[in-house]
Write a protein that holds these residues in place. Structure first.
Motif, PDB file in Angstrom:
ATOM      1  N   LEU A 138      -0.725   9.253  -1.847  1.00 20.23           N
ATOM      2  CA  LEU A 138      -2.143   9.222  -2.220  1.00 20.23           C
ATOM      3  C   LEU A 138      -2.983   8.945  -0.980  1.00 20.23           C
ATOM      4  O   LEU A 138      -2.949   7.840  -0.433  1.00 20.23           O
ATOM      5  N   ASP A 139      -3.715   9.953  -0.548  1.00 26.72           N
ATOM      6  CA  ASP A 139      -4.590   9.778   0.601  1.00 26.72           C
ATOM      7  C   ASP A 139      -5.696   8.772   0.252  1.00 26.72           C
ATOM      8  O   ASP A 139      -6.135   8.685  -0.888  1.00 26.72           O
ATOM      9  N   HIS A 140      -6.108   8.002   1.239  1.00 26.27           N
ATOM     10  CA  HIS A 140      -7.202   7.030   1.112  1.00 26.27           C
ATOM     11  C   HIS A 140      -6.871   5.832   0.225  1.00 26.27           C
ATOM     12  O   HIS A 140      -7.774   5.140  -0.254  1.00 26.27           O
ATOM     13  N   ALA A 141      -5.601   5.565   0.003  1.00 22.76           N
ATOM     14  CA  ALA A 141      -5.219   4.319  -0.673  1.00 22.76           C
ATOM     15  C   ALA A 141      -5.435   3.155   0.294  1.00 22.76           C
ATOM     16  O   ALA A 141      -5.336   3.323   1.512  1.00 22.76           O
ATOM     17  N   PRO A 142      -5.734   1.955  -0.214  1.00 25.03           N
ATOM     18  CA  PRO A 142      -5.934   0.809   0.680  1.00 25.03           C
ATOM     19  C   PRO A 142      -4.620   0.344   1.293  1.00 25.03           C
ATOM     20  O   PRO A 142      -3.540   0.678   0.802  1.00 25.03           O
ATOM     21  N   GLY A 143      -4.728  -0.426   2.362  1.00 29.59           N
ATOM     22  CA  GLY A 143      -3.543  -0.997   2.989  1.00 29.59           C
ATOM     23  C   GLY A 143      -2.909  -2.053   2.104  1.00 29.59           C
ATOM     24  O   GLY A 143      -3.600  -2.789   1.386  1.00 29.59           O
ATOM     25  N   THR A 144      -1.604  -2.166   2.148  1.00 28.06           N
ATOM     26  CA  THR A 144      -0.909  -3.120   1.283  1.00 28.06           C
ATOM     27  C   THR A 144      -1.254  -4.571   1.620  1.00 28.06           C
ATOM     28  O   THR A 144      -1.313  -5.416   0.733  1.00 28.06           O
ATOM     29  N   ALA A 145      -1.492  -4.859   2.898  1.00 26.60           N
ATOM     30  CA  ALA A 145      -1.858  -6.231   3.269  1.00 26.60           C
ATOM     31  C   ALA A 145      -3.209  -6.619   2.686  1.00 26.60           C
ATOM     32  O   ALA A 145      -3.489  -7.808   2.496  1.00 26.60           O
ATOM     33  N   ALA A 146      -4.053  -5.634   2.382  1.00 27.26           N
ATOM     34  CA  ALA A 146      -5.368  -5.913   1.805  1.00 27.26           C
ATOM     35  C   ALA A 146      -5.273  -6.273   0.327  1.00 27.26           C
ATOM     36  O   ALA A 146      -6.016  -7.119  -0.172  1.00 27.26           O
ATOM     37  N   VAL A 147      -4.349  -5.647  -0.391  1.00 28.81           N
ATOM     38  CA  VAL A 147      -4.253  -5.898  -1.835  1.00 28.81           C
ATOM     39  C   VAL A 147      -3.258  -6.989  -2.181  1.00 28.81           C
ATOM     40  O   VAL A 147      -3.272  -7.534  -3.296  1.00 28.81           O
ATOM     41  N   LEU A 148      -2.371  -7.337  -1.249  1.00 29.60           N
ATOM     42  CA  LEU A 148      -1.309  -8.309  -1.527  1.00 29.60           C
ATOM     43  C   LEU A 148      -1.808  -9.679  -1.970  1.00 29.60           C
ATOM     44  O   LEU A 148      -1.269 -10.238  -2.943  1.00 29.60           O
ATOM     45  N   PRO A 149      -2.799 -10.302  -1.304  1.00 28.85           N
ATOM     46  CA  PRO A 149      -3.176 -11.666  -1.695  1.00 28.85           C
ATOM     47  C   PRO A 149      -3.589 -11.804  -3.158  1.00 28.85           C
ATOM     48  O   PRO A 149      -3.185 -12.761  -3.827  1.00 28.85           O
ATOM     49  N   ALA A 150      -4.369 -10.858  -3.665  1.00 34.01           N
ATOM     50  CA  ALA A 150      -4.810 -10.949  -5.059  1.00 34.01           C
ATOM     51  C   ALA A 150      -3.634 -10.779  -6.009  1.00 34.01           C
ATOM     52  O   ALA A 150      -3.551 -11.456  -7.051  1.00 34.01           O
ATOM     53  N   ILE A 151      -2.718  -9.882  -5.681  1.00 29.12           N
ATOM     54  CA  ILE A 151      -1.533  -9.685  -6.510  1.00 29.12           C
ATOM     55  C   ILE A 151      -0.677 -10.947  -6.514  1.00 29.12           C
ATOM     56  O   ILE A 151      -0.207 -11.399  -7.562  1.00 29.12           O
ATOM     57  N   ALA A 152      -0.482 -11.532  -5.333  1.00 28.99           N
ATOM     58  CA  ALA A 152       0.321 -12.753  -5.240  1.00 28.99           C
ATOM     59  C   ALA A 152      -0.317 -13.896  -6.025  1.00 28.99           C
ATOM     60  O   ALA A 152       0.379 -14.658  -6.701  1.00 28.99           O
ATOM     61  N   GLN A 153      -1.616 -14.008  -5.948  1.00 32.31           N
ATOM     62  CA  GLN A 153      -2.306 -15.064  -6.682  1.00 32.31           C
ATOM     63  C   GLN A 153      -2.105 -14.911  -8.183  1.00 32.31           C
ATOM     64  O   GLN A 153      -1.995 -15.897  -8.913  1.00 32.31           O
ATOM     65  N   ALA A 154      -2.012 -13.666  -8.646  1.00 31.72           N
ATOM     66  CA  ALA A 154      -1.897 -13.414 -10.082  1.00 31.72           C
ATOM     67  C   ALA A 154      -0.482 -13.609 -10.616  1.00 31.72           C
ATOM     68  O   ALA A 154      -0.305 -14.090 -11.743  1.00 31.72           O
TER      69      ALA A 154
END
Length: 341
Positions: free
Chosen positions: A242-258
């Motif tokens: 998927l082109d233009h998906a965000p970087g994994t390091a950007a989405v990781l903190p919110a996922i980890a918090q959840a």
């Protein structure tokens, strides 16, 4: 490693340039190959998001000899690193070594250094043959990943995986967008929560653990926990679907918090060295998967190349833990991140 990289550059010519900095700029759109899909922005986003994470240096402590080991999914790992599932040496990496040689290098090198490697799935058949054949050579010490097939092929592949002796199994549901497989008459597709629950139950009935790879949002991380997955991989498939998906390091903190503590959290995307490993753990991961650098190491040096790369990762991680005051992996947290919000 310089010799390994030089050999890999020779053998992977036309498929991977083995750039000094593997950031996706030189290989945009080169799929098949080692590049990112389309503009390559998702690949670059992975690298950029991780590069923007900075660490606090602290040296008033007693963490002089850090313990890099950790445990996950019933596995004791010398460091929180797993070699990602990658298949298709001939059309992605140039065919300088065979598929079987690649799988043997990854699984053997990881086992000898106290971590674990994954195997990939796909077509033509030699990919699967090398995967399960390689797993049997190491007495099942590896993690086979099965693509989200639409047909009976899904059950057939899992049956082969169970027969390999493995104890942990994965599905790279992020491969669901590979339309090339559908054109070949081998369609893959997303899975509903009910479908995943059924697959996971089959794995659990065999006494195994299940990893769902391709989770990029909090809601899907929560669904993965609800349907019984033992771990997720926060992954955009290396920017290859998927082109233009965000970087994994950007989405990781919110996922980890959840979902931290409810399900194992693994992450891939842009991880190149031991400092990157430390960053991802500080952002909330229990372990990381690394793809392209392991491929370079395996093609350029087979098992010895893989071992040399793991040795380098451990040395880099150890040094970074000393310089941030982390005596063990459990001590790594958001407090070592600069400007952490």
């Amino acid at each position: 490693m310089p010799d390994v990289r030089a050999k890999a550059k020779e053998l992977m010519k036309g498929y991977c340039r083995v750039c000094p900095v593997c950031d996706g700029r030189a290989c945009s759109g080169e799929v098949p190959g080692m590049g990112g899909l389309g503009t390559g922005e998702a690949f670059r986003s992975n690298v950029r998001a991780l590069r923007e994470v900075q660490l606090n240096m602290r040296l008033m402590h007693d963490a002089a000899e850090p313990d890099t080991s950790t445990s996950l999914l019933g596995l004791d790992l010398a460091l929180p690193v797993i070699a990602a599932p990658i298949g298709g040496v001939s059309f992605n990496m140039g065919g300088g070594i065979t598929e079987a040689e690649y799988v043997d290098a990854i699984l053997g090198g990881c086992k000898s250094r106290g971590i674990i490697g994954c195997t990939g799935d796909g077509v033509p058949p030699f990919i699967v043959e090398a995967s399960f054949g390689g797993l049997k050579k190491v007495d099942g010490y590896g993690i086979p990943f099965i693509k989200p097939w639409e047909s009976d092929e899904l059950d057939e592949k899992f049956a082969m995986a169970f027969d390999s002796g493995a104890k942990v199994y994965g599905m790279d549901v992020d491969a669901a967008g590979l339309i090339t497989l559908r054109k070949m008459g081998r369609p893959v597709a997303p899975k509903t929560p009910d479908q995943l629950r059924e697959i996971i139950q089959k794995v659990h009935d065999k006494g195994g653990k299940f990893i769902l790879k391709g989770v990029m949002t909090v809601d899907e991380a929560e669904k993965a926990a609800e349907v019984g997955a033992d771990a997720i991989v926060v992954s955009n498939h290396g920017g290859r679907v998927l082109d233009h998906a965000p970087g994994t390091a950007a989405v990781l903190p919110a996922i980890a918090q959840a979902v931290k503590g409810r399900i194992g959290i693994i992450v891939d995307g842009g991880i190149r060295d031991g400092v990157d490993v430390l960053k991802m753990v500080a952002l909330g991961a229990d372990a990381v998967m690394i793809g392209r650098p392991f491929s370079v190491a395996a093609v350029g040096g087979t098992q010895e190349g893989v071992e040399a790369y793991i040795d380098a990762l451990k040395a880099q991680l150890t040094q970074a833990m000393v310089l941030t005051g982390c005596k063990d992996i459990a001590a790594v947290g958001s407090h070592i991140l600069y400007n952490n919000k």
